[in-house]
Motif scaffolding. Structure first.
Motif, PDB file in Angstrom:
ATOM      1  N   SER A 156       8.111 -31.247 -14.454  1.00 12.53           N
ATOM      2  CA  SER A 156       7.980 -32.378 -15.276  1.00 12.53           C
ATOM      3  C   SER A 156       9.374 -33.083 -15.204  1.00 12.53           C
ATOM      4  N   ASP A 157       9.240 -34.533 -15.124  1.00 11.61           N
ATOM      5  CA  ASP A 157      10.311 -35.174 -15.230  1.00 11.61           C
ATOM      6  C   ASP A 157      10.804 -35.792 -16.367  1.00 11.61           C
ATOM      7  N   GLY A 158      10.294 -35.034 -17.536  1.00 10.27           N
ATOM      8  CA  GLY A 158      10.392 -35.367 -19.152  1.00 10.27           C
ATOM      9  C   GLY A 158       9.481 -36.464 -19.364  1.00 10.27           C
ATOM     10  N   VAL A 159       8.763 -37.088 -18.555  1.00  4.57           N
ATOM     11  CA  VAL A 159       7.752 -38.107 -19.095  1.00  4.57           C
ATOM     12  C   VAL A 159       6.346 -37.642 -18.404  1.00  4.57           C
ATOM     13  N   PHE A 160       6.318 -37.292 -17.260  1.00  6.33           N
ATOM     14  CA  PHE A 160       5.031 -36.930 -16.526  1.00  6.33           C
ATOM     15  C   PHE A 160       4.964 -35.382 -16.123  1.00  6.33           C
ATOM     16  N   VAL A 161       3.872 -35.174 -16.039  1.00  2.00           N
ATOM     17  CA  VAL A 161       3.468 -33.743 -15.450  1.00  2.00           C
ATOM     18  C   VAL A 161       3.597 -33.853 -14.128  1.00  2.00           C
ATOM     19  N   LEU A 162       4.447 -32.838 -13.326  1.00  2.00           N
ATOM     20  CA  LEU A 162       4.267 -33.132 -11.826  1.00  2.00           C
ATOM     21  C   LEU A 162       3.966 -31.635 -11.216  1.00  2.00           C
ATOM     22  N   ASN A 163       3.378 -31.869 -10.245  1.00  2.00           N
ATOM     23  CA  ASN A 163       3.009 -30.648  -9.162  1.00  2.00           C
ATOM     24  C   ASN A 163       4.296 -30.099  -8.479  1.00  2.00           C
ATOM     25  N   ASP A 174       5.118 -30.264  -5.484  1.00  2.00           N
ATOM     26  CA  ASP A 174       5.921 -31.208  -4.667  1.00  2.00           C
ATOM     27  C   ASP A 174       6.295 -32.541  -5.273  1.00  2.00           C
ATOM     28  N   LYS A 175       6.536 -32.616  -6.484  1.00  2.00           N
ATOM     29  CA  LYS A 175       7.058 -33.519  -7.709  1.00  2.00           C
ATOM     30  C   LYS A 175       6.240 -34.747  -7.655  1.00  2.00           C
ATOM     31  N   SER A 176       4.975 -34.681  -6.922  1.00  2.00           N
ATOM     32  CA  SER A 176       4.022 -35.817  -7.412  1.00  2.00           C
ATOM     33  C   SER A 176       3.443 -35.610  -8.617  1.00  2.00           C
ATOM     34  N   LYS A 177       3.025 -36.751  -9.177  1.00  2.00           N
ATOM     35  CA  LYS A 177       2.487 -36.804 -10.564  1.00  2.00           C
ATOM     36  C   LYS A 177       1.108 -36.251 -10.588  1.00  2.00           C
ATOM     37  N   VAL A 178       0.837 -35.408 -11.550  1.00  2.00           N
ATOM     38  CA  VAL A 178      -0.547 -34.885 -11.650  1.00  2.00           C
ATOM     39  C   VAL A 178      -1.336 -36.060 -12.397  1.00  2.00           C
ATOM     40  N   ILE A 179      -2.521 -36.073 -11.447  1.00  2.00           N
ATOM     41  CA  ILE A 179      -3.495 -37.043 -11.983  1.00  2.00           C
ATOM     42  C   ILE A 179      -4.623 -36.631 -12.646  1.00  2.00           C
ATOM     43  N   PRO A 187      -2.090 -40.943 -14.365  1.00  2.00           N
ATOM     44  CA  PRO A 187      -1.111 -39.784 -14.290  1.00  2.00           C
ATOM     45  C   PRO A 187      -0.956 -39.012 -15.650  1.00  2.00           C
ATOM     46  N   VAL A 188      -0.934 -37.971 -15.791  1.00  2.00           N
ATOM     47  CA  VAL A 188      -0.846 -37.091 -17.039  1.00  2.00           C
ATOM     48  C   VAL A 188       0.572 -37.031 -17.816  1.00  2.00           C
ATOM     49  N   LYS A 189       1.025 -37.770 -18.851  1.00  2.00           N
ATOM     50  CA  LYS A 189       2.262 -37.666 -19.493  1.00  2.00           C
ATOM     51  C   LYS A 189       2.322 -36.114 -20.164  1.00  2.00           C
ATOM     52  N   ILE A 190       3.452 -35.880 -20.177  1.00  2.00           N
ATOM     53  CA  ILE A 190       3.822 -34.466 -20.674  1.00  2.00           C
ATOM     54  C   ILE A 190       3.361 -34.550 -22.213  1.00  2.00           C
ATOM     55  N   THR A 215      -6.146 -23.374 -15.778  1.00  2.00           N
ATOM     56  CA  THR A 215      -4.897 -24.044 -15.728  1.00  2.00           C
ATOM     57  C   THR A 215      -4.928 -25.188 -15.297  1.00  2.00           C
ATOM     58  N   ILE A 216      -6.021 -26.087 -15.412  1.00  2.00           N
ATOM     59  CA  ILE A 216      -6.256 -27.686 -15.182  1.00  2.00           C
ATOM     60  C   ILE A 216      -5.714 -28.287 -16.277  1.00  2.00           C
ATOM     61  N   ILE A 217      -4.669 -29.210 -16.014  1.00  2.00           N
ATOM     62  CA  ILE A 217      -3.980 -30.185 -16.808  1.00  2.00           C
ATOM     63  C   ILE A 217      -4.686 -31.240 -16.614  1.00  2.00           C
ATOM     64  N   ILE A 218      -5.143 -31.886 -17.814  1.00  2.00           N
ATOM     65  CA  ILE A 218      -5.770 -33.127 -17.982  1.00  2.00           C
ATOM     66  C   ILE A 218      -5.147 -33.793 -19.162  1.00  2.00           C
ATOM     67  N   ASP A 219      -5.520 -35.082 -19.213  1.00  2.00           N
ATOM     68  CA  ASP A 219      -4.934 -36.116 -20.341  1.00  2.00           C
ATOM     69  C   ASP A 219      -5.791 -35.619 -21.673  1.00  2.00           C
ATOM     70  N   ASP A 220      -5.130 -35.667 -22.909  1.00  2.00           N
ATOM     71  CA  ASP A 220      -5.755 -35.394 -23.965  1.00  2.00           C
ATOM     72  C   ASP A 220      -6.664 -36.542 -24.686  1.00  2.00           C
ATOM     73  N   ASN A 221      -7.185 -37.335 -23.812  1.00  2.00           N
ATOM     74  CA  ASN A 221      -7.985 -38.537 -24.279  1.00  2.00           C
ATOM     75  C   ASN A 221      -9.502 -37.781 -24.281  1.00  2.00           C
ATOM     76  N   PRO A 222     -10.251 -38.574 -25.077  1.00  3.01           N
ATOM     77  CA  PRO A 222     -11.541 -38.117 -25.331  1.00  3.01           C
ATOM     78  C   PRO A 222     -12.560 -38.133 -24.307  1.00  3.01           C
ATOM     79  N   VAL A 223     -12.156 -38.995 -23.361  1.00  3.75           N
ATOM     80  CA  VAL A 223     -13.050 -39.154 -22.179  1.00  3.75           C
ATOM     81  C   VAL A 223     -12.773 -38.058 -21.172  1.00  3.75           C
TER      82      VAL A 223
END
Length: 82
Positions: free
Chosen positions: A25-32, A34-39, A46-49, A59-67
């Motif tokens: 993480s860069d402190g804002v986004f979750v990163l792979n 290779d430092k690319s943002k996890v989508i 992009p998924v924010k931390i 171990t799948i990281i997703i955004d916590d939105n209802p969709v």
């Protein structure tokens, strides 16, 4: 299986959790690695931390939105109540 929210966990602890799962993480986004943002695979954003969700048995990281949560449960089943 124990289920708990990541909402009240410190950023430092979330970063440590990501590191244990081989993410960063860069402190804002979750990163792979290779430092690319996890989508988020459902919203394509992009998924924010602060909004990340890791559902039980995954171990799948997703955004916590209802969709994203509903789409994940539709695809993988109700892992929360198993």
């Amino acid at each position: 299986m124990e289920f708990f929210s990541l909402k009240n966990i410190s950023i430092k602890s979330k970063i440590a959790l990501l590191k244990a799962l081989d993410y960063k993480s860069d402190g804002v986004f979750v990163l792979n690695k290779d430092k690319s943002k996890v989508i988020d695979r459902y919203t394509k954003e992009p998924v924010k931390i602060n909004n990340m969700a890791i559902l039980p048995g995954s171990t799948i990281i997703i955004d916590d939105n209802p969709v994203s949560i509903a789409s994940y449960l539709e695809k993988y089943g109700d892992v929360i109540n198993e």
